[in-house]
Design a protein around this motif. Structure first.
Motif, PDB file in Angstrom:
ATOM      1  N   GLU A 132       0.850  -1.192   0.000  1.00 19.27           N
ATOM      2  CA  GLU A 132       0.000   0.000   0.000  1.00 19.27           C
ATOM      3  C   GLU A 132       0.885   1.241   0.000  1.00 19.27           C
ATOM      4  O   GLU A 132       1.813   1.354   0.808  1.00 19.27           O
ATOM      5  N   TYR A 133       0.584   2.166  -0.905  1.00 17.15           N
ATOM      6  CA  TYR A 133       1.359   3.397  -1.002  1.00 17.15           C
ATOM      7  C   TYR A 133       0.597   4.528  -0.321  1.00 17.15           C
ATOM      8  O   TYR A 133      -0.563   4.779  -0.624  1.00 17.15           O
ATOM      9  N   ARG A 134       1.255   5.191   0.595  1.00 19.05           N
ATOM     10  CA  ARG A 134       0.720   6.367   1.262  1.00 19.05           C
ATOM     11  C   ARG A 134       1.641   7.550   0.972  1.00 19.05           C
ATOM     12  O   ARG A 134       2.803   7.365   0.586  1.00 19.05           O
ATOM     13  N   PRO A 135       1.159   8.785   1.186  1.00 15.41           N
ATOM     14  CA  PRO A 135       2.009   9.947   0.881  1.00 15.41           C
ATOM     15  C   PRO A 135       3.351   9.928   1.610  1.00 15.41           C
ATOM     16  O   PRO A 135       4.353  10.380   1.061  1.00 15.41           O
ATOM     17  N   GLN A 136       3.394   9.400   2.820  1.00 11.00           N
ATOM     18  CA  GLN A 136       4.644   9.421   3.573  1.00 11.00           C
ATOM     19  C   GLN A 136       5.065   8.039   4.064  1.00 11.00           C
ATOM     20  O   GLN A 136       5.868   7.935   4.999  1.00 11.00           O
ATOM     21  N   SER A 137       4.563   6.996   3.461  1.00 10.38           N
ATOM     22  CA  SER A 137       4.950   5.658   3.902  1.00 10.38           C
ATOM     23  C   SER A 137       4.575   4.622   2.852  1.00 10.38           C
ATOM     24  O   SER A 137       3.747   4.878   1.971  1.00 10.38           O
ATOM     25  N   VAL A 138       5.200   3.467   2.960  1.00 11.43           N
ATOM     26  CA  VAL A 138       4.854   2.298   2.158  1.00 11.43           C
ATOM     27  C   VAL A 138       4.584   1.160   3.132  1.00 11.43           C
ATOM     28  O   VAL A 138       5.440   0.839   3.966  1.00 11.43           O
ATOM     29  N   ILE A 139       3.389   0.566   3.059  1.00 13.91           N
ATOM     30  CA  ILE A 139       2.995  -0.492   3.973  1.00 13.91           C
ATOM     31  C   ILE A 139       3.023  -1.815   3.227  1.00 13.91           C
ATOM     32  O   ILE A 139       2.386  -1.964   2.179  1.00 13.91           O
ATOM     33  N   CYS A 140       3.762  -2.767   3.771  1.00  9.15           N
ATOM     34  CA  CYS A 140       3.900  -4.096   3.166  1.00  9.15           C
ATOM     35  C   CYS A 140       3.238  -5.119   4.086  1.00  9.15           C
ATOM     36  O   CYS A 140       3.696  -5.328   5.215  1.00  9.15           O
ATOM     37  N   ARG A 141       2.161  -5.754   3.594  1.00  5.95           N
ATOM     38  CA  ARG A 141       1.427  -6.733   4.393  1.00  5.95           C
ATOM     39  C   ARG A 141       1.614  -8.116   3.788  1.00  5.95           C
ATOM     40  O   ARG A 141       1.679  -8.269   2.568  1.00  5.95           O
ATOM     41  N   GLY A 142       1.678  -9.103   4.662  1.00  8.01           N
ATOM     42  CA  GLY A 142       1.857 -10.463   4.180  1.00  8.01           C
ATOM     43  C   GLY A 142       1.898 -11.459   5.316  1.00  8.01           C
ATOM     44  O   GLY A 142       1.330 -11.236   6.386  1.00  8.01           O
ATOM     45  N   GLN A 143       2.595 -12.574   5.075  1.00  4.52           N
ATOM     46  CA  GLN A 143       2.664 -13.669   6.028  1.00  4.52           C
ATOM     47  C   GLN A 143       4.089 -13.809   6.565  1.00  4.52           C
ATOM     48  O   GLN A 143       5.044 -13.897   5.797  1.00  4.52           O
ATOM     49  N   LEU A 144       4.213 -13.812   7.916  1.00  7.99           N
ATOM     50  CA  LEU A 144       5.504 -14.033   8.562  1.00  7.99           C
ATOM     51  C   LEU A 144       5.793 -15.530   8.580  1.00  7.99           C
ATOM     52  O   LEU A 144       4.973 -16.314   9.046  1.00  7.99           O
ATOM     53  N   ARG A 145       6.994 -15.915   8.108  1.00 12.51           N
ATOM     54  CA  ARG A 145       7.296 -17.351   7.982  1.00 12.51           C
ATOM     55  C   ARG A 145       8.517 -17.771   8.785  1.00 12.51           C
ATOM     56  O   ARG A 145       9.013 -18.882   8.592  1.00 12.51           O
ATOM     57  N   THR A 146       9.008 -16.912   9.669  1.00 10.75           N
ATOM     58  CA  THR A 146      10.130 -17.266  10.527  1.00 10.75           C
ATOM     59  C   THR A 146      10.015 -16.450  11.811  1.00 10.75           C
ATOM     60  O   THR A 146       9.031 -15.734  12.019  1.00 10.75           O
ATOM     61  N   LYS A 147      11.006 -16.519  12.678  1.00 12.45           N
ATOM     62  CA  LYS A 147      10.981 -15.742  13.906  1.00 12.45           C
ATOM     63  C   LYS A 147      10.980 -14.253  13.584  1.00 12.45           C
ATOM     64  O   LYS A 147      11.648 -13.809  12.650  1.00 12.45           O
TER      65      LYS A 147
END
Length: 505
Positions: free
Chosen positions: A135-150
């Motif tokens: 997701e692109y925001r004016p002052q940030s980039v948000i990356c969502r997904g699945q955590l697969r390790t510690k």
């Protein structure tokens, strides 16, 4: 009376600054309106005091109902401002019935170019963190997904990949999601850009030792002045300059105020040095401790440091937060025990034994104070005894109060940071709200806690997350945090009668 209204004025100013700093950029509700709602209980209490004086306290039901209504109204106004902000239609969504002439929308400045998205995705190996959405925001980039390790391994590896691809352009934040899935946020690293364009000499001015020394000397003077009054010497009016100068030039009188001044400043200074040195050990840029001198009340409003670098993880957040209260408590103990040993035992008279009356303090107001008093005075202390505190004991007792107030698990206090580091931000918000309500209930039994409850009510429950705000603490730090909360309890709770009978006090 004059001090009460001065306190309300300072409380109002501090509340306005907190609201402006914490929520002004989140909601469109005017800051002055939110401030007015938060200040209504204090203003109501001030009006009651002005009409009826301090001898007739307001009904507890009136204060509780006012607090409940104002809290509910604040939340409604805050959420309404957020809803209005999020639902405001863009020019493209405007109804066709509106005029066709629309202002030209400003282009959204994205932190990365569309062509750099492939580089960004390559920073997230599928076996570490599988990116599903960006997701692109004016002052940030948000990356969502699945955590697969510690979580700790994932953050460190992805941070290394981001730095290899983009240098120091971004700060990488790893936060807990409301759905239980952690996500990454890239925000522009404005501090790195400033450092590149700032000469090293100007960067080193962050600590400003000259200002710290000036405030230290000023606070030593004001606390000495207050300490003279605590020691029993007569004080000249502050308005009489000639008398005040003559008073300050008298070393015999000044020496009477030094025990209190040095004791209190040592406690406050060690507390802030605990924060400062721990922050420096994590390579976090921080200012030196700055004292706040005032020529009345305690002679000071305390001390503080400012951290100018983000906190890397919850471990660092915990260590920095707990270092101050523990360091201050460690130096408070010997000073308080020595001061109690040199204090006088006086008859216990209920009309005189108030919580903050150093001339007739009931040691049973606090579990820890009762134990320390019995340790220092032994058989001199009985069930019908109060304490006429030595100035050093007054400083030590205030050290306990400062430790307890800082350990309150609310928002941006040290205790709030500690529970945030232990349980995560979402759970810390719940703990903070419950703690405020419990203290409010306690204030119905012990009226001296009412002001504490009002102050905590105005404090925001949300504090800034660490860069890696997902990796949990180890067991050793969790135990240390629970012990810190236990210390808070034995400082603020009164001595149970069963234990008082056992101690014979």
């Amino acid at each position: 009376m004059a001090f009460w209204f001065l306190f309300i004025l300072l409380l109002g100013l501090a509340t306005y600054l907190m609201v402006q700093h914490s929520v002004a950029h989140i909601t469109r509700t005017p800051v002055w309106l939110l401030w007015l709602v938060l200040m209504t209980p204090a203003l109501l209490l001030s009006g009651w005091t002005l009409m009826y004086g301090t001898k007739q306290p307001p009904p507890p039901g009136l204060i509780l109902s006012c607090l409940f209504v104002c809290t509910l109204l604040y939340l409604i106004l805050f959420q309404w401002g957020r809803r209005v902000s999020s639902d405001t239609p863009t020019p493209a969504q405007a109804p066709e019935s509106q005029p066709t002439i629309q202002p030209t929308p400003e282009p959204i400045v994205r932190p990365i170019e569309p062509t750099e998205e492939t580089q960004l995705r390559n920073c997230f190996p599928w076996s570490v963190y599988y990116v599903q959405n960006i997701e692109y925001r004016p002052q940030s980039v948000i990356c969502r997904g699945q955590l697969r390790t510690k979580a700790s391994n994932a953050y460190q590896q992805i941070k290394t990949n981001i730095e290899a691809q983009f240098g120091d352009r971004f700060l990488l934040i790893f936060q807990e999601g409301f759905n239980g899935k952690p996500f990454f946020v890239l925000v522009p690293n404005t501090q790195a850009a400033k450092d590149r364009n700032t000469p090293r000499r100007d960067q080193e001015r962050l600590t400003r030792p000259g200002l710290a020394l000036l405030l230290l000397v000023a606070t030593l003077i004001t606390t000495t002045f207050v300490g003279v009054g605590i020691a029993g010497a007569s004080l000249p009016p502050l308005s009489e300059t000639s008398s005040l100068l003559k008073f300050l030039s008298n070393p015999d009188v000044l020496l009477k105020g030094l025990p209190y001044a040095l004791g209190l400043m040592t406690i406050l200074g060690i507390h802030e040095l605990g924060h400062y040195l721990t922050a420096r050990s994590y390579k976090i840029r921080s200012t030196l401790p700055y004292f706040i001198p005032v020529p009345f009340f305690l002679g000071t409003f305390g001390a503080f440091i400012q951290m100018r670098s983000p906190i890397p993880n919850r471990k660092a957040l915990f260590d920095i937060s707990i270092a101050g209260p523990i360091a201050g408590f460690v130096i408070t103990l010997p000073l308080l025990i020595w001061g109690l040993a040199h204090s006088d035992v006086v008859p216990l008279i209920e009309e005189k034994t108030r919580f903050l009356n150093p001339n007739a303090l009931n040691p049973k107001y606090s579990i820890l104070l009762a134990f320390l008093s019995k340790l220092a005075l032994g058989s001199q202390l009985t069930a019908k005894s109060a304490l006429d505190l030595h100035p050093v004991a007054v400083a030590g007792f205030l050290g306990l109060i400062v430790t307890a107030l800082n350990l309150m698990p609310v928002g941006q206090l040290d205790g709030g940071h500690i529970v945030h580091a232990m349980f995560g931000q979402r759970t810390a918000i719940v703990i903070g709200q419950v703690s405020r309500l419990l203290l409010l209930l306690l204030s119905l039994v012990r009226e001296e806690f009412l002001m504490w409850a009002i102050i905590l009510l105005f404090m925001p429950l949300i504090d800034e997350p660490a860069l890696n705000d997902v990796t949990e603490l180890d067991n050793k730090r969790d135990i240390g945090g629970l012990l810190a909360m236990a210390l808070l309890i034995v400082i603020i709770l009164p001595l149970p009668q069963a234990i008082a009978n056992f101690l014979q006090i």
